[in-house]
Design an enzyme around this catalytic site. Structure first.
Site, PDB file in Angstrom:
ATOM      1  CG  HIS A  19       0.719   0.920  -1.580  1.00  0.00           C
ATOM      2  ND1 HIS A  19       1.837   0.706  -0.705  1.00  0.00           N
ATOM      3  CD2 HIS A  19      -0.346   0.947  -0.774  1.00  0.00           C
ATOM      4  CE1 HIS A  19       1.177   0.523   0.239  1.00  0.00           C
ATOM      5  NE2 HIS A  19       0.066   0.819   0.266  1.00  0.00           N
ATOM      6  CE  LYS A  43      -0.448   1.387   9.978  1.00  0.00           C
ATOM      7  NZ  LYS A  43      -0.443   0.665   8.872  1.00  0.00           N
ATOM      8  NE  ARG A  92      -4.633  -4.839   1.889  1.00  0.00           N
ATOM      9  CZ  ARG A  92      -4.024  -4.924   3.034  1.00  0.00           C
ATOM     10  NH1 ARG A  92      -2.792  -5.266   3.157  1.00  0.00           N
ATOM     11  NH2 ARG A  92      -4.640  -4.015   4.034  1.00  0.00           N
ATOM     12  CB  SER A 130       3.553  -1.967   4.578  1.00  0.00           C
ATOM     13  OG  SER A 130       3.239  -1.305   3.535  1.00  0.00           O
TER      14      SER A 130
HETATM   15  N1  COA Z   1      -1.797  -3.540  -2.191  1.00  0.00           N
HETATM   16  C1  COA Z   1      -1.159  -3.952  -0.899  1.00  0.00           C
HETATM   17  N2  COA Z   1      -1.337  -3.437   0.163  1.00  0.00           N
HETATM   18  C2  COA Z   1      -2.010  -2.464   0.583  1.00  0.00           C
HETATM   19  C3  COA Z   1      -2.745  -1.857  -0.594  1.00  0.00           C
HETATM   20  C4  COA Z   1      -2.744  -2.399  -1.808  1.00  0.00           C
HETATM   21  N3  COA Z   1      -3.190  -2.096  -2.678  1.00  0.00           N
HETATM   22  N4  COA Z   1      -3.616  -0.880   0.039  1.00  0.00           N
HETATM   23  C5  COA Z   1      -3.025  -0.883   1.245  1.00  0.00           C
HETATM   24  N5  COA Z   1      -2.465  -1.928   1.602  1.00  0.00           N
HETATM   25  C6  COA Z   1      -1.752  -2.189   2.928  1.00  0.00           C
HETATM   26  C7  COA Z   1      -0.620  -1.394   3.266  1.00  0.00           C
HETATM   27  O1  COA Z   1       0.467  -2.270   2.822  1.00  0.00           O
HETATM   28  C8  COA Z   1      -0.532  -1.196   4.649  1.00  0.00           C
HETATM   29  O2  COA Z   1      -0.105  -2.512   5.345  1.00  0.00           O
HETATM   30  P1  COA Z   1       0.166  -2.488   7.052  1.00  0.00           P
HETATM   31  O3  COA Z   1      -0.927  -2.358   7.752  1.00  0.00           O
HETATM   32  O4  COA Z   1       0.955  -3.896   7.148  1.00  0.00           O
HETATM   33  O5  COA Z   1       1.070  -1.330   7.181  1.00  0.00           O
HETATM   34  C9  COA Z   1      -1.938  -1.097   4.986  1.00  0.00           C
HETATM   35  O6  COA Z   1      -2.667  -1.698   3.735  1.00  0.00           O
HETATM   36  C10 COA Z   1      -2.399   0.336   5.224  1.00  0.00           C
HETATM   37  O7  COA Z   1      -2.155   1.056   3.943  1.00  0.00           O
HETATM   38  P2  COA Z   1      -1.693   2.270   3.480  1.00  0.00           P
HETATM   39  O8  COA Z   1      -1.975   2.746   2.257  1.00  0.00           O
HETATM   40  O9  COA Z   1      -0.050   2.259   3.956  1.00  0.00           O
HETATM   41  O10 COA Z   1      -1.926   3.449   4.716  1.00  0.00           O
HETATM   42  P3  COA Z   1      -3.281   3.447   5.423  1.00  0.00           P
HETATM   43  O11 COA Z   1      -4.383   3.131   4.769  1.00  0.00           O
HETATM   44  O12 COA Z   1      -3.105   3.139   6.913  1.00  0.00           O
HETATM   45  O13 COA Z   1      -3.582   5.118   5.390  1.00  0.00           O
HETATM   46  C11 COA Z   1      -4.762   7.302   5.699  1.00  0.00           C
HETATM   47  C12 COA Z   1      -4.298   5.694   5.977  1.00  0.00           C
HETATM   48  C13 COA Z   1      -3.134   7.990   5.780  1.00  0.00           C
HETATM   49  C14 COA Z   1      -5.088   7.388   4.367  1.00  0.00           C
HETATM   50  C15 COA Z   1      -5.492   7.990   6.987  1.00  0.00           C
HETATM   51  O14 COA Z   1      -4.797   7.675   8.191  1.00  0.00           O
HETATM   52  C16 COA Z   1      -5.422   9.385   6.823  1.00  0.00           C
HETATM   53  O15 COA Z   1      -6.179  10.164   6.105  1.00  0.00           O
HETATM   54  N6  COA Z   1      -4.742  10.162   7.733  1.00  0.00           N
HETATM   55  C17 COA Z   1      -4.644  11.580   7.875  1.00  0.00           C
HETATM   56  C18 COA Z   1      -5.253  12.181   9.051  1.00  0.00           C
HETATM   57  C19 COA Z   1      -6.722  12.005   8.777  1.00  0.00           C
HETATM   58  O16 COA Z   1      -7.530  12.674   7.872  1.00  0.00           O
HETATM   59  N7  COA Z   1      -7.344  11.313   9.496  1.00  0.00           N
HETATM   60  C20 COA Z   1      -8.917  10.961   9.515  1.00  0.00           C
HETATM   61  C21 COA Z   1      -9.066   9.818   8.555  1.00  0.00           C
HETATM   62  S1  COA Z   1     -11.093   9.389   8.731  1.00  0.00           S
END
Ligand code: COA
Length: 165
Positions: A19, A43, A92, A130
């Site tokens: 990140h 989660k 990734r 993560s």
């Molecule tokens: N390097 C290493 N790991 C990475 C990474 C990077 N560049 N980018 C993502 N990851 C990993 C994270 O470590 C995490 O690992 P895990 O699955 O083991 O926990 C996973 O990828 C998820 O990434 P993270 O960036 O923590 O969050 P997310 O991708 O799950 O985020 C939101 C999702 C919050 C953006 C999305 O759910 C959202 O928009 N929520 C708000 C509600 C909404 O609008 N919903 C409709 C969406 S269409």
């Protein structure tokens, strides 16, 4: 040419070097990057929303033109509230693509003016997640290359290990 403000959303539970790498690189391209920390996660989170915001602020304290803020509700509403039209997501591996593509399209249907920009994660961090970090930390392994130093101490404290000096 001004590229304005970009929003980099996620749960960041916890914030990893992967990140960090995306934020640093994005901050060289955009005028401002807002790291948007989602409050509600499907989660089971290790860190609370406030803890995640504080953790990321600390990790990014010497990175210029970056702001860290929590948000609730729909991401597209938050992006528009911040007067931005750009979302950044890190990719990734090929397996990330399907989920990212689906999310970008769903966001586009809800708000046509918002564009999602994908950045390739540095190959050094493409194996990271993560979940992997929490597992290594819980079992007392060495995860010092995987997270910023301030996050390392928070994880050690959560799992009852001695923080590094
Ligand atoms: N390097 C290493 N790991 C990475 C990474 C990077 N560049 N980018 C993502 N990851 C990993 C994270 O470590 C995490 O690992 P895990 O699955 O083991 O926990 C996973 O990828 C998820 O990434 P993270 O960036 O923590 O969050 P997310 O991708 O799950 O985020 C939101 C999702 C919050 C953006 C999305 O759910 C959202 O928009 N929520 C708000 C509600 C909404 O609008 N919903 C409709 C969406 S269409």
């Amino acid at each position: 040419m001004s590229l304005g403000t970009a929003i980099y959303p996620g749960f960041f539970d916890p914030f990893t070097m992967g990140h960090f790498n995306i934020v640093e690189r994005a901050s060289r391209v955009f005028d401002k990057v807002v790291v948007a920390v989602a409050a509600d996660s499907p989660k089971q989170g290790l860190f609370s929303s406030d803890e995640r915001v504080a953790m990321i602020k600390e990790a990014l304290k010497s990175t210029k033109n970056v702001e860290v803020e929590g948000f609730k509700g729909l991401l597209v509403n938050y992006v528009l509230e911040k007067k931005s039209i750009v979302l950044i997501r890190g990719i990734r591996t090929v397996s990330d693509f399907e989920y990212e593509f689906q999310m970008a399209l769903a966001n586009k249907v809800m708000s046509e003016e918002i564009e999602t920009f994908f950045m390739m994660t540095d190959s050094k961090y493409s194996y990271l997640s993560s979940t992997i970090i929490k597992e290594v930390a819980r079992l007392g392994g060495d995860f010092s290359q995987m997270v910023p130093p301030s996050v390392m101490n928070l994880l050690k404290a959560k799992y009852g290990h001695q923080p590094a000096r």
